[in-house]
Design an enzyme around this catalytic site. Structure first.
Site, short mmCIF file in Angstrom:
data_model
loop_
_atom_site.label_atom_id
_atom_site.label_comp_id
_atom_site.label_asym_id
_atom_site.label_seq_id
_atom_site.Cartn_x
_atom_site.Cartn_y
_atom_site.Cartn_z
N HIS A 8 0.82 -1.21 0.00
CA HIS A 8 0.00 0.00 0.00
C HIS A 8 0.85 1.25 0.00
CE1 HIS A 8 0.61 -1.21 4.22
NE2 HIS A 8 0.60 0.08 4.53
ZN LIG Z 1 1.51 1.16 6.11
#
Ligand SMILES: [Zn+2]
Ligand SMILES: [Zn+2]
Length: 408
Positions: A313
């Site tokens: 992410h």
């Molecule tokens: Zn993170």
């Protein structure tokens, strides 16, 4: 290029209202293809709809396909190759659709009274949310009246030659409900994902009290964004955008890759460069959107060397660090030292045929370093001191951050 706009929604989700709204304000030549009225004002067949749509498109007009289209197969034939294909998914609460369908009397269709409730409920079980892989270039998801109003305006104001950016969009910023909300959810899909996550890794920390594992929460969302609509801001086949559950600044979102088995930036090989570029572009889009709302914000986009949660992410974080969730030295240093790998650096290493292992391998040491202001560089003795300093420090961001800092 003429447009095919496919409405997807249960009876009572507001498809007629949507069409009326767009046609009322639009300067674009739209033709509404409504199965409820296509047979000389009476209910007709899918075949009649298809042929009416083809005729209109041949004449260079854009069409709105006003039928339920809830299943993938039902809408596939309307995805004319030569047209620009859009979907508006009227994903309103089933109870609302049922009560509207039951109450409606002057409706063009013949779905009335008690039978309506049964039909809507049966149909609700078969809804397949639209995906870009079906061939749509843009999907807009509406979950309430305000969302619907917003998309009516968006399509209504579209001139004959205008187009809209592609991707999957919710109309509204979703309120951050916190991780607790979806930790508490126990749909079958969640249980399945949890079992899977546990099989995948034995070293996972479990949330106290036998809850699901915290560090696989992002993985679960990435695998099944449809199941986590309350926290997802936007998603496509490749990525999911969510608010960080514990934001460390005023704006802090995560662009999560959906590919299975990719957990940290050190795992990423050169073949994933297009993916990193896409995550970066999406992150940049969100940063710019927030800067438009508040010109004082500056952002950095980057990856943690050793992330605390599974599933690759990209952090998109405003540099004010004004947040009650910033609670300790590790939090601070994970965003202000080389533990935070700027997205542009991660990409350029891959472009130069290196990987990101070298720079992330020993990065954990940075987490225990002194507390240093990321702007002026002075060292503060403790976190409360640092926080009050951050509230007043106006030093320019260091040159090193140039090109890596996104600001107005
Ligand atoms: Zn993170
Ligand atoms: Zn400072």
């Amino acid at each position: 290029k003429p447009m095919v706009l496919i409405l997807i929604g249960l009876p009572g989700s507001g498809k007629s209202t949507f069409c009326d709204g767009v046609l009322r304000i639009s300067s674009r030549p739209w033709v509404r293809i409504c199965q409820d009225t296509i047979n000389k004002g009476k209910s007709g067949t899918k075949k009649q709809c298809l042929s009416a749509a083809a005729t209109a498109l041949n004449e260079g007009k854009s069409v709105i396909i006003d039928r339920c289209n809830v299943e993938r197969l039902q809408r596939s034939e309307f995805l004319t190759p030569s047209a620009e294909k859009h979907a508006v998914f009227l994903d309103l609460p089933v109870e609302l659709c049922v009560s509207r369908s039951v109450a409606r009397s002057g409706h063009e269709g013949r779905l009335q009274g008690g039978r309506a409730a049964a039909v809507v409920n049966r149909m609700a079980r078969n809804v397949e949310p639209p995906r870009l892989s079906e061939g749509f270039c843009r999907i807009t998801v509406c979950r309430n009246a305000k969302d619907v109003e917003g998309s009516v305006e968006m399509y209504g104001l579209l001139g004959a030659k205008d187009s809209l950016p592609g991707g999957v969009f919710g109309q509204e910023k979703k309120i951050q409900l916190g991780i607790a909300r979806f930790l508490g959810k126990t749909t079958e899909a969640d249980r399945k994902a949890k079992r899977k996550a546990c099989e995948d890794s034995n070293s996972e920390k479990k949330v106290k009290g036998g809850g699901r594992s915290w560090n696989s929460a992002l993985h679960d969302i990435a695998m099944e964004p449809e199941e986590h609509r309350d926290v997802v801001l936007e998603y496509s086949d490749d990525y999911v955008v969510v608010n960080d559950a514990y934001p460390k600044a005023r704006r802090h979102v995560l662009v999560v890759a959906r590919v299975e088995g990719l957990d940290s930036i050190g795992d990423v090989g050169r073949e994933r460069l297009p993916l990193l570029r896409e995550l970066h572009a999406v992150g940049l889009k969100w940063a710019k959107k927030y800067i438009e709302e508040d010109g004082s914000l500056s952002f950095r986009l980057g990856y943690h060397s050793t992330p605390s949660m599974r599933q690759l992410h990209l952090h998109v974080i405003s540099q004010d660090f004004d947040s009650p969730h910033l609670k300790n030295r590790k939090h601070w240093n994970s965003f202000s030292t080389p533990f935070f790998v700027d997205s542009v650096d991660a990409m350029s290493r891959l472009e130069e045929e290196e990987d990101n292992n070298g720079s992330t391998k020993d990065a954990k040491e940075f987490l225990d370093r002194e507390l240093r202001c990321h702007r002026c560089g002075i060292v503060l003795p403790n976190l409360p001191n640092l926080k009050s300093h951050l509230g007043s420090c106006e030093a320019p961001f260091p040159v090193e951050a140039n090109g890596r800092l996104v600001s107005a």
